[in-house]
Enzyme design. Structure first.
Site, mmCIF file in Angstrom:
data_model
loop_
_atom_site.group_PDB
_atom_site.id
_atom_site.type_symbol
_atom_site.label_atom_id
_atom_site.label_comp_id
_atom_site.label_asym_id
_atom_site.label_seq_id
_atom_site.Cartn_x
_atom_site.Cartn_y
_atom_site.Cartn_z
ATOM 1 C CB ILE A 205 -1.523 0.418 1.605
ATOM 2 C CG1 ILE A 205 -0.404 -0.393 2.727
ATOM 3 C CG2 ILE A 205 -1.850 -1.565 1.080
ATOM 4 C CD1 ILE A 205 -1.795 0.071 3.592
ATOM 5 C CE LYS A 206 5.985 0.507 -3.388
ATOM 6 N NZ LYS A 206 5.320 -0.677 -3.855
#
Lengths: 308, 308
Positions: A104-105
């Site tokens: 998901i960074k």
């Protein structure tokens, strides 16, 4: 959760993770047609096609691998129906006892990172109840905002026995624009690596920390340096295969115990049937092609590790 | 879209954006009770409470302001029902002709950034159709991965007349850990600022670029430097009010034309009724308190600008 990941890597003898990053162009026509017949060429139709595609791959590979890494962007582009399939994929993988790394960074100021953390790896409180909204086991985190943006994730890891992988050196061609800039004689990615080691000390598992790092397969010399800099950090390595990373270079990401790294492949596994090497598989056998690609990847990496 | 934003800022004489970053603790009891009665203490109940809360604030302030900035994390923590309310909020704000800045801070390798870009500010193709899944006007972007991670957003901006704000110097206390590190005699945030200027040249509006920057109100000296470094870049300024940024410091973020910056306030506006200054407003009048807080913020900033 890091202990579970290590344990599963040892049991499967496969330091690999399958990136569930579906693009519609990877999905065989028959699955797309079925989904579009039911839902039309809509967000729902696309999401259903991707779900059926994922399910086939998971069913065909789950016994061989310790973990999967769904890339949320590939679902988010299809809006709410896409994100519902992201969640369905996470849930299904967990039913199969796979460790799920949500790619998901995310990363933001403290209160905002806290919201991402409870949403993805923790539980959100609602009145007297609490819910795990997405319930991944690990997530990837962007470090650009510093400790404020990372610590809320670590707090949630402690509460809920989850983990994170912090971006240190990414696999893309332009990652050096900022990450390689020299600060006091060493590159920014080393500085971030030192911070990851520090953050990692806040929450240790048996041999490795709950705070891991992302280091791209495409920069093996840097991987070698970072391996030494962060001895107790598990390294998640994207960029093998389609992005150009080779198994022989990946040995540097592992510790002497044969652990310490987990190599991701996305397109190379999930779209294997579209590649020359697996041309004998028909589109209807796409999942079998993925299984074969997992077996080949495992053999490739283990053989490189044995030559180390 | 940058032209529209500038135009609306001039028409409303309000270089401000309301951060729709709802926490359940901001929502008055009567709204929570109604939502929980209908949906229970569930993700759906929380999402409904937040939607009703947002709607009240939007209805009470939309004629005064050019733009809103919903922070997606605050919705994402409530899973799919939360994200559905994020979308509902975006749609409702667009019906009210507000410019919507999705505070999503995404950024990844090229193909993944492309997926985020089409999902949030562009259109995703499904067979012969295409859909705008979230349809914000601008999004915030994290630059840690370099040009590869930013260019796909710019490509979509060009196609769909949308814009982005790239994180340069964030408002949080630990933002300096990496962003202030000195590279060849200047801090990383300046290097990122130079890149933002370059990226901005790829897609100019009339006076300002479609590629803006995020620079926190809490670092006014750095804001002054960055203003000069990026003369055609619109600066989105978080950190006013609750985070400690003062109007007198914010004048440095504006150009001589009185434009070039838009100041965000989230908690200070949307949870105004919980603050001492607005104690005369009952919880049932929370939206009126927000309206008053917008008027006060506007007066505060304009008076500082007039003293410049």
């Amino acid at each position: 959760m890091i202990n579970k990941l290590v344990d599963k890597i040892q049991k499967t003898e496969a330091p690999i993770v399958v990136g569930l990053d579906p693009m519609l162009s990877y999905v065989p026509e028959h699955l797309k047609n079925n989904a579009f017949e039911e839902y039309g060429e809509t967000l729902e139709g696309a999401a259903e096609a991707i779900w059926q595609f994922n399910k086939g791959i998971i069913d065909a590979t789950y016994d061989l691998i310790p973990a999967v890494k769904p890339q949320i962007a590939m679902y988010e582009q299809f809006g709410i129906p896409g994100l519902a399939v992201f969640k369905k994929t996470v849930d299904y993988c967990k039913e199969k006892d796979l460790v799920v790394i949500g790619d998901i960074k995310r990363g933001d100021i403290g209160s905002t990172s806290a919201a991402y953390a409870v949403g993805h790896i923790g539980k959100v409180s609602i009145g007297s109840k609490s819910y795990a909204a997405f319930n991944e086991d690990f997530v990837t985190v962007n470090p650009y905002l510093g400790s404020d943006g990372v610590n809320p994730f670590i707090d949630v890891c402690k509460e809920d026995n989850k983990g994170i992988f912090v971006l240190v050196k990414t696999s893309n061609p332009s990652s050096g624009e900022f990450q390689d800039q020299i600060i006091d004689g060493k590159p920014l990615y080393e500085l971030v690596g030192e911070k990851v080691r520090e953050w990692g000390e806040l929450h240790m598992g048996d041999a490795y920390s709950y705070v891991g790092a992302v280091v791209g397969a495409t920069y093996p010399e840097m991987g070698k340096v970072l391996r030494k800099l962060m001895p107790n950090t598990y390294i998640l390595v994207p960029g093998y295969g389609a992005q150009g990373g080779l198994a022989k270079d990946l040995v540097h990401y592992f510790n002497k115990d044969g652990l310490g790294a987990i190599i991701n492949s996305s397109r190379g596994i999930i779209a294997a049937y579209q590649q020359k090497q697996y041309a004998k598989f028909e589109p209807a056998e796409y999942a079998d092609a993925s299984r074969q690609a997992v077996l080949d990847m495992k053999a490739d990496i283990l053989s490189a590790l044995n030559c180390k």
